[in-house]
Design an enzyme around this catalytic site. Structure first.
Site, short mmCIF file in Angstrom:
data_model
loop_
_atom_site.label_atom_id
_atom_site.label_comp_id
_atom_site.label_asym_id
_atom_site.label_seq_id
_atom_site.Cartn_x
_atom_site.Cartn_y
_atom_site.Cartn_z
CG ASP A 117 -4.85 58.10 -56.52
OD1 ASP A 117 -5.14 58.75 -57.54
OD2 ASP A 117 -5.28 58.37 -55.39
CG ASP A 118 -6.71 56.36 -61.04
OD1 ASP A 118 -7.63 57.18 -61.13
OD2 ASP A 118 -6.71 55.41 -60.26
#
Ligand code: 6R9
Length: 693
Positions: free
Chosen positions: A562-563
C-alpha cells in the site's frame, strides 16, 4: 563481475576489525552507491566457527530437509519440549488454497502440552532454577530488579491461582494493559498456565482503542496498573482503563474485575481512582495464593493468545495464535536467528504490547532458558546513551531493536554510543520496517564496532515468528537485506496476476505452504482472514509487502504494497526513496508518500528530518533531490521536499503514513484519529511548515 569477486575476496581476508563497510570502500571497489546489493559483510571466522549454523552449506542442508520433510523436521524440534500426550501421526494438515475450501491449518493436533510449563518448569527441572530469567530495568537508572526461573515460576503460579479463584477457566479471555514491568510477562505466562487466552493491549493505546478490543474479546478480567512513568511524566493507566470499561458497558460488555497493580514509583494507591466491587489491588490478593499451581494441559491447537493489529481499514483484526505450533516456532526462530547460547544475555527493546514482545521478549527466549532484559523506560531518558548504559550494566550479548530507534540515536551523534564499552555485544537485530543501508551501517560500525552480525528479521504479527532472516554465522550479509528464508518457509515473489516470478525480480511477497507459527484465524471473522490474506493470490498467504530478490537470491523487503508509488508507470517503493534520502549525510530520517500528480499519475512527496544542527535551505533541498536522482534515477526524484523537525509516529515507532498522505495532499481537515501518535505535537509543526518551503 570481477569487481564483485574482488570485493568479496578482499572482505573475506580482512581481520574482523577491519571489515568496516562504508560508502567509501564501496566506491573504491567500484560498486556504485545505487547497487547496495554488491556490499557483502562477512561474519568473522571466530563467530562462524562457534555458530549453530556455520556455513551456507549447512544452512542449505537444513533448509532443504525442512522443505522436503516438514513433518520430520518440525517433529524433531517439537520433541525437545515436554508433551503430556504426543501429537497425531499426521503432524500437520493444511489448506491455504481458498479454491479448495475453507482455509485451515493445524500443527501437532492431538498433542497436549503447556507453553508456560515448557518455558519455566522444564528449564527448572533441567537444573536452571537459579538462573536469572528476567533482569528488569526501570525508567529511572538504578531502579531495577531480577527474578530467577524458580522465582518467576512462583510469581506466575500465584497469579494463575488467583485467576482460577476468580473464575477464569480454560478458553476465557484476559486483557492485559500493562507497561513493561515484570508483571507483564508474568501475567501472560499465568494465563497460559491455566489455558486462558491473553490479549495484551499496548499500554499506549487510548481508552477508545482499548474499549474496542475489550468489546471484541469480552474478557473475564482486565489486568492493569495505576500509573506509569514515561521519561519524566506520569501516565494514569487505570483512568484510561476506567474510560474503556465505561465505554464497553455501553456496548453491552461488562467486565466484572479489574486487577490493578500498584506501581508505587509512579503513583500511590491513595491517589488512584477506584471502583469498589470491580477494582482489586494486585498486591492485596495475589501474594496470598500458593506458589505452586497445577498445569492445564491444552491441545496444541487450543488458542494461546489474541493480539489485535490494525488493518488498512475498519476495526482492528484479532490475530489468533494457538499453542503447539507457536511454541515450537517462536523457540526455534529465536535460537537460530540470534545464534543463541545459554551464556547469552538477551535484550529486545520491544514492548510486550506488540508481537515482537510476545515472541521475542517472553516466549521464544524463555522457552530457550535465556536471561532476558526487560526495560520499562525510554531509550532517550535520562539521555540518548541509555541503551548502551543498559548493555554495559547487564553485559548484554544480543541486542534486538527497531530501525526507527537506530535512526533516532544515529541522529544524536556517535558520542552517546562510544562513551560506553559495548564489548559484551555479539549479535544485533532489527525488526519492524526495512532498515536503510545507511542506518544498518551505523548500527554495524558504531554500535557493534564492526564486529556483530545484524539479524534483520522480516516477519509479522500474523506469522508468529521470523520468516526471512539472517542466520548470523551462516553467510555474508548485505546491509538492508533480510537475506534468506528461515527453515520451512517458502517465500515466493508473484506478479500482479499471482504468477510466481523466478530469479532476479520484484513483486508481491507471498508464502507457499503453512508453517507452525502461522496464525489460525482472525478472531470471530474467519471470512476476513480468508479475504485479506488468502484471496488476493489464491494458493498463497499474501503478506501485504513488496519484495525484490537480487542476483544472489537475497530478499529485499521494499515496504507495504500500500506504500508503493507508481510514478509514470514506474513502481517505486517508498522505502527505496527514503533510503536514498537518508544516505545523504545531512538527512536523519525520511518518510515518502505518493500524491496525485496530473501528468505522472502519482508524484513523490518526501518528508525529511535533518541531522541535529543542520539548517534547511534551498541548496540542501536540491542536493537531497539529487541524491535520489543519483541513487535510483531521475524518475524517482521527489516532487516535493517537506522539512519536518519531527515525524508522526505510533508508539511502536511506525511512521503514520496515512496522516502524512493527508498532509501531502492538503486534506488538513481529514487527518483522522491522531490519538495513537507518540507525540501529537509534531502535527502542528508539520502543518505550519507545509507552505513555507
Ligand atoms: C514483527 C512486526 C509487520 C510489517 C511487515 C513489514 C514490516 C517488519 C521488517 C519489516 C522490512 C523487516 N516489517 N519487519 N519490513 N524488514 N525486518 O513488525 O510485526 O507489527 O505486524 O508489522 O512490518 O511491512 O508487513 P507487525
Amino acid at each position: 563481475s570481477s569487481d564483485h569477486l574482488r570485493h568479496v575476496e578482499s572482505m573475506a581476508q580482512l581481520p574482523s576489525g577491519a571489515r568496516r563497510i562504508s560508502h567509501l570502500n564501496a566506491v573504491i571497489l567500484g560498486a556504485s552507491l545505487a547497487s547496495e546489493e554488491n556490499d557483502l559483510v562477512f561474519p568473522s571466522h571466530d563467530f562462524s566457527r562457534q555458530a549453530l549454523v556455520s556455513s551456507p552449506e549447512q544452512y542449505r542442508k537444513m533448509y532443504e530437509s525442512s522443505i522436503e520433510d516438514p513433518a520430520g523436521f518440525w517433529s524433531e524440534i517439537a520433541s525437545q519440549f515436554y508433551w503430556n500426550n504426543k501429537w497425531d501421526p499426521e503432524v500437520y494438515s493444511e489448506n491455504i488454497d481458498v479454491r479448495k475450501g475453507t482455509v485451515k491449518l493445524e500443527w501437532f493436533k492431538g498433542g497436549r502440552t503447556n507453553i508456560t510449563y515448557n518455558a519455566l518448569d522444564r528449564n527448572i527441572e533441567a537444573g536452571n532454577g537459579g538462573k536469572v530469567a528476567i533482569y528488569w530495568e526501570g525508567n529511572e537508572p538504578g531502579d531495577d530488579g531480577q527474578l530467577t526461573y524458580a522465582q518467576l515460576l512462583e510469581k506466575v503460579c500465584q497469579l494463575a491461582n488467583y485467576l482460577k479463584h476468580v473464575g477464569v477457566r480454560k478458553g476465557d479471555a484476559v486483557v492485559i494493559y500493562l507497561p513493561m514491568l515484570m508483571e507483564l510477562p508474568i501475567a501472560m505466562l499465568a494465563c497460559a498456565r491455566i489455558g486462558a487466552v491473553h490479549s495484551v493491549v499496548f499500554a499506549g493505546f487510548s481508552a477508545e482503542s482499548l474499549a474496542q478490543r475489550i468489546i471484541d474479546c469480552k474478557p473475564k478480567v482486565v489486568i492493569t496498573c495505576n500509573a506509569v512513568r514515561r521519561g519524566s511524566k506520569a501516565i494514569h493507566l487505570k483512568e484510561i482503563v476506567d474510560g474503556a470499561l465505561i465505554e464497553s458497558v455501553k456496548n453491552g460488555v461488562s467486565v466484572g474485575l479489574c486487577l490493578t497493580l500498584e506501581n508505587k514509583s509512579a503513583m500511590k494507591r491513595e491517589d488512584s481512582k477506584w471502583q469498589e466491587g470491580r477494582d482489586v489491588w494486585w498486591q492485596d490478593v495475589v501474594p496470598q495464593f500458593p506458589i505452586k499451581c497445577s498445569v492445564e494441559w491444552v491441545d496444541a491447537e487450543d488458542p494461546l493468545f489474541l493480539l489485535y493489529t490494525s488493518g488498512s481499514t475498519g476495526k482492528p483484526k484479532g490475530v489468533l495464535h494457538t499453542t503447539g505450533g507457536y511454541m515450537v516456532y517462536s523457540a526455534a526462530t529465536f535460537k537460530y536467528a540470534f545464534d543463541y547460547k545459554p551464556s547469552d544475555i538477551y535484550w529486545c527493546t520491544a514492548d510486550c504490547g506488540w508481537i515482537t514482545g510476545h515472541s521475542y521478549v517472553t516466549y521464544g527466549p524463555l522457552l530457550n532458558g535465556a536471561t532476558v532484559v526487560v526495560f520499562e523506560g525510554a531509550p532517550n531518558y535520562p539521555d540518548s546513551g541509555r541503551c548502551w548504559d543498559i548493555v554495559d550494566k547487564y553485559k548484554v550479548t544480543i541486542f534486538y531493536t527497531a530501525p526507527t530507534l537506530v535512526r533516532s540515536l544515529m541522529r544524536e551523534g556517535d558520542e552517546y554510543v562510544t562513551r560506553y564499552h559495548r564489548k559484551s555485544l555479539r549479535v544485533l537485530g532489527s525488526v519492524g520496517e526495512p532498515i536503510n543501508p545507511s542506518a544498518w551501517r551505523w548500527f554495524y560500525n558504531v554500535v557493534g564496532d564492526s564486529r556483530c552480525p545484524i539479524s534483520d528479521t522480516w516477519w509479522q504479527t500474523e506469522t508468529g515468528g521470523f520468516m526471512i532472516t539472517p542466520l548470523p554465522g551462516a553467510w555474508p550479509q548485505k546491509p538492508g537485506s533480510a537475506t534468506f528464508p528461515f527453515f520451512g518457509i517458502q517465500p515466493v515473489i508473484v506478479d500482479e496476476k499471482g504468477n510466481e516470478i523466478e530469479g532476479e525480480c520484484s513483486g508481491y511477497l507471498c508464502i507457499k505452504k503453512s508453517w507452525p507459527g502461522a496464525f489460525r484465524t482472525l478472531y470471530g471473522d474467519h471470512e476476513r482472514y480468508e479475504t485479506t490474506y488468502f484471496k488476493p493470490f489464491a494458493g498463497y498467504y499474501f503478506s501485504g509487502d513488496g519484495c525484490s530478490r537480487d542476483k544472489d537470491g537475497y530478499f529485499w523487503l521494499t515496504g507495504r504494497v500500500d506504500d508503493v508509488i507508481n510514478v509514470s508507470g514506474h513502481r517505486i517503493g517508498t522505502a527505496e526513496v527514503e533510503s536514498a534520502l537518508v544516505s545523504h549525510p545531512h538527512c536523519a530520517e525520511a518518510a515518502v508518500v505518493g500524491v496525485e500528480h496530473e501528468i505522472k499519475g502519482q508524484g513523490i512527496y518526501a518528508f525529511v528530518t535533518l541531522v541535529e544542527g543542520i539548517p534547511y535551505s534551498e541548496e540542501l533541498r536540491k542536493s537531497l533531490v539529487l541524491a535520489v536522482r543519483n541513487q535510483i534515477g531521475a524518475f524517482a526524484a521527489p516532487d516535493k521536499i517537506h522539512w519536518a523537525p519531527g515525524l508522526p509516529k505510533t508508539r511502536s515507532g511506525k511512521i503514520m503514513r496515512r496522516i502524512l498522505r493527508k498532509i501531502a495532499s492538503g486534506q488538513l481537515d481529514e487527518l483522522g484519529d491522531t490519538s495513537t501518535l507518540a507525540d501529537p505535537g509534531v502535527m502542528d509543526q508539520l502543518i505550519a511548515l507545509r507552505d513555507c518551503q
